[in-house]
Write an enzyme that holds these catalytic residues in place. Sequence first.
Site, mmCIF file in Angstrom:
data_model
loop_
_atom_site.group_PDB
_atom_site.id
_atom_site.type_symbol
_atom_site.label_atom_id
_atom_site.label_comp_id
_atom_site.label_asym_id
_atom_site.label_seq_id
_atom_site.Cartn_x
_atom_site.Cartn_y
_atom_site.Cartn_z
ATOM 1 N N CYS A 258 0.820 -1.217 0.000
ATOM 2 C CA CYS A 258 0.000 0.000 0.000
ATOM 3 C C CYS A 258 0.858 1.274 0.000
ATOM 4 O O CYS A 258 1.396 1.618 -1.040
ATOM 5 C CB CYS A 258 -1.022 -0.045 1.120
ATOM 6 S SG CYS A 258 -2.520 0.864 0.663
ATOM 7 N N HIS A 344 -4.134 -5.020 0.290
ATOM 8 C CA HIS A 344 -3.658 -5.546 1.578
ATOM 9 C C HIS A 344 -3.748 -7.074 1.637
ATOM 10 O O HIS A 344 -4.781 -7.618 2.020
ATOM 11 C CB HIS A 344 -4.467 -4.914 2.723
ATOM 12 C CG HIS A 344 -4.060 -3.501 2.998
ATOM 13 N ND1 HIS A 344 -3.123 -3.169 3.961
ATOM 14 C CD2 HIS A 344 -4.413 -2.343 2.414
ATOM 15 C CE1 HIS A 344 -2.943 -1.855 3.969
ATOM 16 N NE2 HIS A 344 -3.718 -1.334 3.037
ATOM 17 N N GLU A 346 -2.525 -9.085 3.752
ATOM 18 C CA GLU A 346 -2.734 -9.602 5.115
ATOM 19 C C GLU A 346 -4.222 -9.612 5.462
ATOM 20 O O GLU A 346 -4.616 -10.194 6.468
ATOM 21 C CB GLU A 346 -1.944 -8.758 6.128
ATOM 22 C CG GLU A 346 -2.559 -7.410 6.518
ATOM 23 C CD GLU A 346 -2.489 -6.331 5.425
ATOM 24 O OE1 GLU A 346 -1.917 -6.605 4.361
ATOM 25 O OE2 GLU A 346 -3.007 -5.227 5.656
HETATM 26 N N1 LIG Z 1 -2.066 6.609 2.742
HETATM 27 C C1 LIG Z 1 -1.986 5.891 1.502
HETATM 28 C C2 LIG Z 1 -1.708 4.425 1.720
HETATM 29 C C3 LIG Z 1 -2.707 3.682 2.566
HETATM 30 C C4 LIG Z 1 -2.181 2.370 3.142
HETATM 31 O O1 LIG Z 1 -0.985 2.159 3.153
HETATM 32 O O2 LIG Z 1 -3.003 1.557 3.655
HETATM 33 C C5 LIG Z 1 -3.251 6.086 0.682
HETATM 34 O O3 LIG Z 1 -4.261 6.513 1.211
HETATM 35 O O4 LIG Z 1 -3.268 5.828 -0.495
#
Ligand SMILES: N[C@@H](CCC(=O)O)C(=O)O
Length: 366
Positions: A258, A344, A346
Site C-alpha cells: 500500500c 492488503h 494480510e
Molecule cells: N495513505 C496511503 C496508503 C494507505 C495504506 O498504506 O493503507 C493512501 O491513502 O493511499
Amino acid sequence: MTRPQQPEALLVLQDGTVFKGFALGKIGTAGGEICFNTGMTGYQEIYTDPSYFGQVIVNTTSHIGNYGIQLGAEEESAGVKIRGMVCNFFSPTYSRHLADGSLQQYFEQANIVGIHGIDTRQLVRYIRDKGVMNCIISSVILDPEVLFAELSNVPDMEGLELSSEVSTQATYELGEQDSRFRVAVLDLGVKKSIIQSLADRGAYCKVFPAKTSFADLHAFNPDGFFISNGPGDPAAMPYAVETVKQALDTEKPLFGICLGHQILSLASGIGTYKMHNGHRGLNHPVKNLITGLCEVTSQNHGFAVKGDEVMDHANVEVTHINLNDQTIEGIRRKDKPAFSVQYHPEASPGPHDSRYLFDDFIKLMQ
Ligand SMILES: N[C@@H](CCC(=O)O)C(=O)O
C-alpha cells in the site's frame, strides 16, 4: 418502553451539505477526510489500522457495534486511529461471548466522536459522485454555520505527511531470533497482522521508526526489506523514498504494501496522484497478470500510482490491475528483486486470496 433521549449530532461536509443524526462515542467535535469503507465486517480492525489516521470513516454496512470489541486480538495497532465515524445503525450493546466490551465504551476511552442515524446510502452516493472531501462531526456545536466555519481548520490530506505520527518511536523485534531470514521493516504505520504474516513464515522482523536512516536499517544486516502501509500522502515523504532507493541499491529483496507500494513507485521514478475516491472495502477484484488469476482483495487507499508512468517505465512491470477501474494494483522491478502491491494481502479484515505474496517474498530471500 420509551427509548432514552439520544444526544443529537451534525455532520457537515466541505461543500456545506449537512446531515443530522445522533451522537456516538465521545461527546465532542472531530474533523477529517471523509472516506467510506464497504466491508461488511471487521470494524475494529479498520478503526485501529494506522492507515486511516486523520480520516472519518463511513461504514456502509448498516449495523455497527453489535459484536463489541476485543482488546489485542482485533486491534491492528495500539488503539483507535480514525478521527471519527459515521454509520446508519449503531448498537450501544453487543452480543458475543469473546468480546471485552462495547464499541461505545471503546470510542469514549479513545476520545472518538461519531454520528449515527445517517442514511449512509445517500451519503456515500453523494461523496462518491462529488469526490473525496473533508468533513466535521459534532455533538456539541449544533449550529451548521458555526460548525462549517470550524471545517477550515481541518487539513487537506494532499501534501500531508502522517507516517511519523503513527510509526513506532523505538525499534522492536518479532519472530524467532535464530530464524533463517531477517527482515528490516520500515514502519510507516504498519498493521500488526502484516508483521505477524512475515513472522508466521519464519522471518525474524526488526521494526524501525519511519524516519530511520538507511544506514541503521542496513546495520541490522537484513536478508530483505519490508516497506509498510501507512497514512497520508506518499508524495510528502521524500525521506522514505530516499531510504527505499538506498535499499534497492543493495540488490536484496524488497516488498512493499500500500503506502510501501507507492514509495517503491516513487523511488523508481513513478509519480502518485490523489484519487477521486479511494478504494476501501473487502471485495475489490484484482487480476494477477503473471498467473492470469483473479483475487478478491482487501483495500484501503486514497492515492494511487500513475498508470501511464508505470507502462512507459523500462525497469518496472505491472503485475496486478484492478478489474473495476484498471488502476495499478501491483508492480515489480525487472532489474531488482523488488515488488509491491497497492492492496492488503494480510487482509484483516478481508479475504485471504493474496497471502501468497508473503510466500513470494520469503522465496525471493531464499
Ligand atoms: N495513505 C496511503 C496508503 C494507505 C495504506 O498504506 O493503507 C493512501 O491513502 O493511499
